[in-house]
Write a protein that holds these residues in place. Structure first.
Motif, PDB file in Angstrom:
ATOM      1  N   GLN A   1       0.888  -1.268   0.044  1.00 35.92           N
ATOM      2  CA  GLN A   1       0.049   0.038   0.065  1.00 35.92           C
ATOM      3  C   GLN A   1       0.839   1.209  -0.048  1.00 35.92           C
ATOM      4  O   GLN A   1       0.622   2.204  -0.525  1.00 35.92           O
ATOM      5  CB  GLN A   1      -0.712  -0.090   1.271  1.00 35.92           C
ATOM      6  CG  GLN A   1      -1.833   1.216   1.293  1.00 35.92           C
ATOM      7  CD  GLN A   1      -3.169   1.145   0.564  1.00 35.92           C
ATOM      8  OE1 GLN A   1      -3.270   0.074  -0.295  1.00 35.92           O
ATOM      9  NE2 GLN A   1      -3.549   2.496   0.224  1.00 35.92           N
ATOM     10  N   THR A   2       1.915   1.201   0.738  1.00 40.11           N
ATOM     11  CA  THR A   2       2.872   2.272   0.982  1.00 40.11           C
ATOM     12  C   THR A   2       3.351   2.477  -0.537  1.00 40.11           C
ATOM     13  O   THR A   2       3.560   3.646  -0.862  1.00 40.11           O
ATOM     14  CB  THR A   2       4.077   2.069   1.947  1.00 40.11           C
ATOM     15  OG1 THR A   2       3.351   1.776   3.109  1.00 40.11           O
ATOM     16  CG2 THR A   2       4.902   3.088   1.952  1.00 40.11           C
ATOM     17  N   VAL A   3       3.864   1.610  -1.164  1.00 40.09           N
ATOM     18  CA  VAL A   3       4.564   1.740  -2.427  1.00 40.09           C
ATOM     19  C   VAL A   3       3.404   2.079  -3.711  1.00 40.09           C
ATOM     20  O   VAL A   3       3.878   3.077  -4.329  1.00 40.09           O
ATOM     21  CB  VAL A   3       5.289   0.521  -2.796  1.00 40.09           C
ATOM     22  CG1 VAL A   3       5.951   0.596  -4.323  1.00 40.09           C
ATOM     23  CG2 VAL A   3       6.353   0.205  -1.868  1.00 40.09           C
ATOM     24  N   ALA A   4       2.401   1.598  -3.693  1.00 40.25           N
ATOM     25  CA  ALA A   4       1.398   1.637  -4.558  1.00 40.25           C
ATOM     26  C   ALA A   4       0.631   2.902  -4.501  1.00 40.25           C
ATOM     27  O   ALA A   4       0.496   3.540  -5.527  1.00 40.25           O
ATOM     28  CB  ALA A   4       0.380   0.573  -4.512  1.00 40.25           C
ATOM     29  N   ASN A   5       0.497   3.510  -3.481  1.00 39.28           N
ATOM     30  CA  ASN A   5      -0.206   4.544  -3.178  1.00 39.28           C
ATOM     31  C   ASN A   5       0.532   5.463  -2.015  1.00 39.28           C
ATOM     32  O   ASN A   5       0.234   5.828  -1.008  1.00 39.28           O
ATOM     33  CB  ASN A   5      -1.736   4.511  -2.526  1.00 39.28           C
ATOM     34  CG  ASN A   5      -2.543   3.383  -3.207  1.00 39.28           C
ATOM     35  OD1 ASN A   5      -2.328   3.642  -4.588  1.00 39.28           O
ATOM     36  ND2 ASN A   5      -3.320   2.896  -3.058  1.00 39.28           N
ATOM     37  N   PRO A   6       1.450   6.259  -2.519  1.00 35.14           N
ATOM     38  CA  PRO A   6       2.550   7.190  -1.758  1.00 35.14           C
ATOM     39  C   PRO A   6       1.715   8.286  -1.203  1.00 35.14           C
ATOM     40  O   PRO A   6       2.069   8.662  -0.210  1.00 35.14           O
ATOM     41  CB  PRO A   6       3.686   7.505  -2.754  1.00 35.14           C
ATOM     42  CG  PRO A   6       3.210   7.125  -4.043  1.00 35.14           C
ATOM     43  CD  PRO A   6       2.234   6.252  -4.088  1.00 35.14           C
ATOM     44  N   ASP A   7       0.644   8.751  -1.932  1.00 36.87           N
ATOM     45  CA  ASP A   7      -0.094   9.728  -1.289  1.00 36.87           C
ATOM     46  C   ASP A   7      -0.897   9.538   0.165  1.00 36.87           C
ATOM     47  O   ASP A   7      -0.849  10.242   0.820  1.00 36.87           O
ATOM     48  CB  ASP A   7      -1.118  10.451  -2.565  1.00 36.87           C
ATOM     49  CG  ASP A   7      -1.801   9.530  -3.071  1.00 36.87           C
ATOM     50  OD1 ASP A   7      -1.333   8.433  -3.332  1.00 36.87           O
ATOM     51  OD2 ASP A   7      -3.049   9.852  -3.658  1.00 36.87           O
ATOM     52  N   ILE A   8      -1.753   8.382  -0.169  1.00 38.24           N
ATOM     53  CA  ILE A   8      -2.342   7.938   0.995  1.00 38.24           C
ATOM     54  C   ILE A   8      -1.346   7.633   2.168  1.00 38.24           C
ATOM     55  O   ILE A   8      -1.629   7.845   3.289  1.00 38.24           O
ATOM     56  CB  ILE A   8      -3.109   6.671   0.809  1.00 38.24           C
ATOM     57  CG1 ILE A   8      -4.391   6.850  -0.500  1.00 38.24           C
ATOM     58  CG2 ILE A   8      -3.767   6.013   1.881  1.00 38.24           C
ATOM     59  CD1 ILE A   8      -5.097   5.785  -0.978  1.00 38.24           C
ATOM     60  N   ALA A   9      -0.432   6.978   1.965  1.00 35.92           N
ATOM     61  CA  ALA A   9       0.838   6.619   2.943  1.00 35.92           C
ATOM     62  C   ALA A   9       1.217   8.209   3.458  1.00 35.92           C
ATOM     63  O   ALA A   9       1.682   7.928   4.741  1.00 35.92           O
ATOM     64  CB  ALA A   9       2.099   6.134   2.247  1.00 35.92           C
ATOM     65  N   ALA A  10       1.295   9.009   2.713  1.00 36.55           N
ATOM     66  CA  ALA A  10       1.932  10.464   3.168  1.00 36.55           C
ATOM     67  C   ALA A  10       0.752  10.864   4.325  1.00 36.55           C
ATOM     68  O   ALA A  10       1.270  11.642   5.188  1.00 36.55           O
ATOM     69  CB  ALA A  10       2.185  11.207   1.949  1.00 36.55           C
ATOM     70  N   ARG A  11      -0.248  10.839   3.617  1.00 37.61           N
ATOM     71  CA  ARG A  11      -1.344  11.288   4.714  1.00 37.61           C
ATOM     72  C   ARG A  11      -1.528  10.694   5.945  1.00 37.61           C
ATOM     73  O   ARG A  11      -1.895  11.298   7.079  1.00 37.61           O
ATOM     74  CB  ARG A  11      -2.594  11.343   4.088  1.00 37.61           C
ATOM     75  CG  ARG A  11      -3.103  12.481   3.293  1.00 37.61           C
ATOM     76  CD  ARG A  11      -4.677  12.507   2.829  1.00 37.61           C
ATOM     77  NE  ARG A  11      -4.375  12.117   1.263  1.00 37.61           N
ATOM     78  CZ  ARG A  11      -5.275  11.291   0.535  1.00 37.61           C
ATOM     79  NH1 ARG A  11      -5.862  10.695   1.203  1.00 37.61           N
ATOM     80  NH2 ARG A  11      -5.153  11.335  -0.673  1.00 37.61           N
TER      81      ARG A  11
END
Length: 139
Positions: free
Chosen positions: A88-98
């Protein structure tokens, strides 16, 4: 529910309970290995008692096989969830950043609360505005 599982196990008997053993052991194992802060110790004791009852009922060998399969399945699920979080962190960096920003904000608030509880005269600076911009998505 644990008492019900124990009663059904005793009622079914040694031979008829064996196919259902992994299904019965799954919630008992989950309760035994959970490490939540607000966990009820009576539930943990009850699950341990029922596990002991099942061990005596079906015999050590059959119980060990079923218990190890339940343990293996739980470990596989745990590993799968961990892998999904990493992906999830790799695939969606914007969600991970939030998520990371939210985690850091909560950590700062916790630190301020802790300082206030240890030193009542000292007031930690708090973010004043709880307006809509606090809840806005990070670009």
């Amino acid at each position: 529910i644990f008492k019900f599982l124990g009663a059904i196990s005793v009622d079914l008997g040694q031979d008829r309970i064996k196919p259902y053993l992994p299904t019965i052991l799954t919630p008992l194992y989950r309760e035994l290995n959970s490490n939540y802060a607000e966990q009820d110790p009576t539930l943990k004791n009850l699950s341990q008692e029922i596990i002991d009852l099942l061990r005596k009922l079906v015999g050590l060998e059959a119980f060990s096989l079923a218990f190890s399969s339940v343990q293996k399945q739980a470990n596989q699920k745990r590993a799968m969830r961990k892998k999904q979080r990493a992906l999830q962190t790799v695939a969606n960096p914007d969600i991970a950043a939030r998520k990371k920003l939210k985690r850091h904000k909560n950590k700062a608030e916790t630190r301020k609360r802790k300082i206030e509880s240890l030193h009542p005269m000292h007031k930690a600076k708090r973010h004043r505005s709880h307006a809509l911009k606090d809840f806005a998505m990070v670009e």
